[in-house]
Design a protein around this motif. Structure first.
Motif, PDB file in Angstrom:
ATOM      1  N   ASP A  42       0.832  -1.196   0.000  1.00  0.00           N
ATOM      2  CA  ASP A  42       0.000   0.000   0.000  1.00  0.00           C
ATOM      3  C   ASP A  42       0.870   1.251   0.000  1.00  0.00           C
ATOM      4  O   ASP A  42       1.827   1.363   0.756  1.00  0.00           O
ATOM      5  N   ARG A  43       0.530   2.214  -0.871  1.00  0.00           N
ATOM      6  CA  ARG A  43       1.379   3.393  -1.033  1.00  0.00           C
ATOM      7  C   ARG A  43       1.534   4.196   0.244  1.00  0.00           C
ATOM      8  O   ARG A  43       2.618   4.714   0.536  1.00  0.00           O
ATOM      9  N   GLU A  44       0.486   4.288   1.051  1.00  0.00           N
ATOM     10  CA  GLU A  44       0.598   5.069   2.282  1.00  0.00           C
ATOM     11  C   GLU A  44       1.480   4.363   3.301  1.00  0.00           C
ATOM     12  O   GLU A  44       2.255   4.999   4.017  1.00  0.00           O
ATOM     13  N   VAL A  45       1.377   3.041   3.365  1.00  0.00           N
ATOM     14  CA  VAL A  45       2.239   2.271   4.268  1.00  0.00           C
ATOM     15  C   VAL A  45       3.693   2.470   3.875  1.00  0.00           C
ATOM     16  O   VAL A  45       4.565   2.705   4.724  1.00  0.00           O
ATOM     17  N   TYR A  46       3.971   2.393   2.575  1.00  0.00           N
ATOM     18  CA  TYR A  46       5.344   2.549   2.104  1.00  0.00           C
ATOM     19  C   TYR A  46       5.847   3.963   2.389  1.00  0.00           C
ATOM     20  O   TYR A  46       6.990   4.164   2.830  1.00  0.00           O
ATOM     21  N   ALA A  47       4.985   4.958   2.138  1.00  0.00           N
ATOM     22  CA  ALA A  47       5.384   6.340   2.405  1.00  0.00           C
ATOM     23  C   ALA A  47       5.700   6.538   3.886  1.00  0.00           C
ATOM     24  O   ALA A  47       6.659   7.230   4.241  1.00  0.00           O
ATOM     25  N   ASN A  48       4.899   5.925   4.745  1.00  0.00           N
ATOM     26  CA  ASN A  48       5.150   6.036   6.187  1.00  0.00           C
ATOM     27  C   ASN A  48       6.465   5.394   6.576  1.00  0.00           C
ATOM     28  O   ASN A  48       7.170   5.876   7.474  1.00  0.00           O
ATOM     29  N   ILE A  50       9.115   5.248   4.660  1.00  0.00           N
ATOM     30  CA  ILE A  50      10.158   6.182   4.227  1.00  0.00           C
ATOM     31  C   ILE A  50      10.244   7.355   5.206  1.00  0.00           C
ATOM     32  O   ILE A  50      11.343   7.794   5.575  1.00  0.00           O
ATOM     33  N   ARG A  51       9.092   7.845   5.661  1.00  0.00           N
ATOM     34  CA  ARG A  51       9.104   8.936   6.646  1.00  0.00           C
ATOM     35  C   ARG A  51       9.792   8.498   7.933  1.00  0.00           C
ATOM     36  O   ARG A  51      10.486   9.282   8.580  1.00  0.00           O
ATOM     37  N   SER A  52       9.585   7.248   8.312  1.00  0.00           N
ATOM     38  CA  SER A  52      10.239   6.722   9.504  1.00  0.00           C
ATOM     39  C   SER A  52      11.755   6.734   9.337  1.00  0.00           C
ATOM     40  O   SER A  52      12.495   7.085  10.263  1.00  0.00           O
ATOM     41  N   MET A  53      12.225   6.382   8.159  1.00  0.00           N
ATOM     42  CA  MET A  53      13.666   6.435   7.886  1.00  0.00           C
ATOM     43  C   MET A  53      14.183   7.862   7.998  1.00  0.00           C
ATOM     44  O   MET A  53      15.245   8.110   8.581  1.00  0.00           O
ATOM     45  N   LEU A  54      13.426   8.803   7.450  1.00  0.00           N
ATOM     46  CA  LEU A  54      13.827  10.208   7.534  1.00  0.00           C
ATOM     47  C   LEU A  54      13.884  10.669   8.983  1.00  0.00           C
ATOM     48  O   LEU A  54      14.827  11.360   9.395  1.00  0.00           O
ATOM     49  N   ALA A  61      19.039   5.566   3.027  1.00  0.00           N
ATOM     50  CA  ALA A  61      18.055   4.490   2.875  1.00  0.00           C
ATOM     51  C   ALA A  61      16.735   5.028   2.357  1.00  0.00           C
ATOM     52  O   ALA A  61      16.102   4.433   1.482  1.00  0.00           O
ATOM     53  N   ALA A  62      16.322   6.191   2.885  1.00  0.00           N
ATOM     54  CA  ALA A  62      15.071   6.791   2.437  1.00  0.00           C
ATOM     55  C   ALA A  62      15.136   7.123   0.952  1.00  0.00           C
ATOM     56  O   ALA A  62      14.194   6.852   0.190  1.00  0.00           O
ATOM     57  N   LEU A  63      16.258   7.705   0.522  1.00  0.00           N
ATOM     58  CA  LEU A  63      16.419   8.054  -0.887  1.00  0.00           C
ATOM     59  C   LEU A  63      16.391   6.813  -1.764  1.00  0.00           C
ATOM     60  O   LEU A  63      15.772   6.799  -2.844  1.00  0.00           O
ATOM     61  N   ALA A  64      17.043   5.748  -1.299  1.00  0.00           N
ATOM     62  CA  ALA A  64      17.046   4.500  -2.067  1.00  0.00           C
ATOM     63  C   ALA A  64      15.632   3.956  -2.233  1.00  0.00           C
ATOM     64  O   ALA A  64      15.262   3.464  -3.310  1.00  0.00           O
ATOM     65  N   HIS A  65      14.831   4.040  -1.193  1.00  0.00           N
ATOM     66  CA  HIS A  65      13.467   3.515  -1.277  1.00  0.00           C
ATOM     67  C   HIS A  65      12.562   4.417  -2.124  1.00  0.00           C
ATOM     68  O   HIS A  65      11.639   3.919  -2.775  1.00  0.00           O
ATOM     69  N   ALA A  79       4.140  13.074  -3.654  1.00  0.00           N
ATOM     70  CA  ALA A  79       4.593  12.620  -2.342  1.00  0.00           C
ATOM     71  C   ALA A  79       6.029  12.125  -2.419  1.00  0.00           C
ATOM     72  O   ALA A  79       6.843  12.399  -1.520  1.00  0.00           O
ATOM     73  N   LEU A  80       6.367  11.404  -3.486  1.00  0.00           N
ATOM     74  CA  LEU A  80       7.734  10.913  -3.641  1.00  0.00           C
ATOM     75  C   LEU A  80       8.709  12.067  -3.863  1.00  0.00           C
ATOM     76  O   LEU A  80       9.840  12.033  -3.368  1.00  0.00           O
ATOM     77  N   THR A  81       8.273  13.096  -4.592  1.00  0.00           N
ATOM     78  CA  THR A  81       9.119  14.273  -4.790  1.00  0.00           C
ATOM     79  C   THR A  81       9.415  14.940  -3.453  1.00  0.00           C
ATOM     80  O   THR A  81      10.564  15.330  -3.168  1.00  0.00           O
ATOM     81  N   TYR A  82       8.390  15.058  -2.617  1.00  0.00           N
ATOM     82  CA  TYR A  82       8.581  15.669  -1.297  1.00  0.00           C
ATOM     83  C   TYR A  82       9.519  14.827  -0.435  1.00  0.00           C
ATOM     84  O   TYR A  82      10.430  15.360   0.211  1.00  0.00           O
ATOM     85  N   LEU A  83       9.319  13.521  -0.416  1.00  0.00           N
ATOM     86  CA  LEU A  83      10.166  12.648   0.392  1.00  0.00           C
ATOM     87  C   LEU A  83      11.613  12.677  -0.103  1.00  0.00           C
ATOM     88  O   LEU A  83      12.550  12.657   0.702  1.00  0.00           O
ATOM     89  N   GLU A  84      11.792  12.758  -1.413  1.00  0.00           N
ATOM     90  CA  GLU A  84      13.151  12.876  -1.947  1.00  0.00           C
ATOM     91  C   GLU A  84      13.782  14.194  -1.509  1.00  0.00           C
ATOM     92  O   GLU A  84      14.966  14.241  -1.135  1.00  0.00           O
TER      93      GLU A  84
END
Length: 231
Positions: A42-48, A50-54, A61-65, A79-84
């Motif tokens: 699920d995209r929200e689970v995955y995004a969360n 990545i946020r946890s890594m940040l 690791a966050a960038l790799a994911h 969302a991926l642009t923001y996380l990057e």
């Protein structure tokens, strides 16, 4: 928590009248999530995740994911642009992070992007940073982190009255936030408002070590303000 609200109101009235944990390893999504009957995570689970890594300082690791998510064709593009952008800010890649945040200023994530830009330029261009953070606060007025970061930036710029408004707002929005409370305490110490300092530290049961650290910060700030060339 009504007692916390009383602390902020008391500090505000008194004034008007008178910081990193070691990161933990995050390897990515649990294997069960990756292999669950061949379904896409699920995209929200995955995004969360990545946020946890940040949050834990795992920027590489966050960038790799983020890159893996893009390669797989999953996730929300903005969302991926923001996380990057957040990952690259953490890695000190200023130009790259700036460009990514700028790309989001006309999106639904504009508030988050302005916040990121404010933090990105806090050291190198304080005035510009405050401008970005003000825009973030307009778009996300109830975001305690935004109000806290704006208040801290104003404190560093010696704009104490404006800082008080933002920090008091942050504490009332998130009374459980030690960061916001400590920044408000730092402001009270810089102003020499010991009545407010004593009330907050007593009612919030602030640890002695924290108080000592904040007092050292306050002394450093006041020294800088009274030094030749200081404003």
């Amino acid at each position: 928590m009504p007692e916390r609200r009383l602390v902020v109101v008391a500090a505000l009235a008194a004034s008007l009248t008178g910081a990193c944990a070691l990161p933990q390893r995050v390897d990515g999504p649990p294997r069960v999530a990756q292999e669950r009957s061949g379904h896409t995570v699920d995209r929200e689970v995955y995004a969360n995740l990545i946020r946890s890594m940040l949050d834990q300082g795992q920027y590489y690791a966050a960038l790799a994911h983020v890159q893996q998510r893009r390669a797989s064709g999953g996730g929300d593009r903005q969302a991926l642009t923001y996380l990057e952008a957040e990952a690259r800010r953490g890695l000190g890649q200023i130009a790259a992070a700036d460009a990514l945040y700028q790309n989001l200023l006309r999106s639904s994530l504009a508030g988050e992007a302005y916040h990121g830009l404010g933090l990105l330029h806090a050291r190198t261009d304080p005035a510009r940073s405050i401008g970005f953070l003000r825009e973030a606060a307009k778009l996300r007025p109830t975001d305690a982190d935004v109000r806290n970061d704006l208040g801290y930036a104003l404190l560093m710029a010696r704009r104490d009255r404006e800082a008080l408004h933002e920090l008091a707002t942050a504490v009332e929005l998130a009374p459980e936030s030690d960061k916001a409370r400590n920044n408000l305490l730092l402001l009270m110490m810089v102003q020499g408002n010991e009545t407010a300092v004593n009330r907050i530290t007593r009612e919030a049961m602030v640890p002695v070590e924290t108080i000592a650290h904040l007092r050292q910060q306050a002394r450093t700030l006041n020294t800088a303000r009274t030094a030749p060339g200081g404003r």
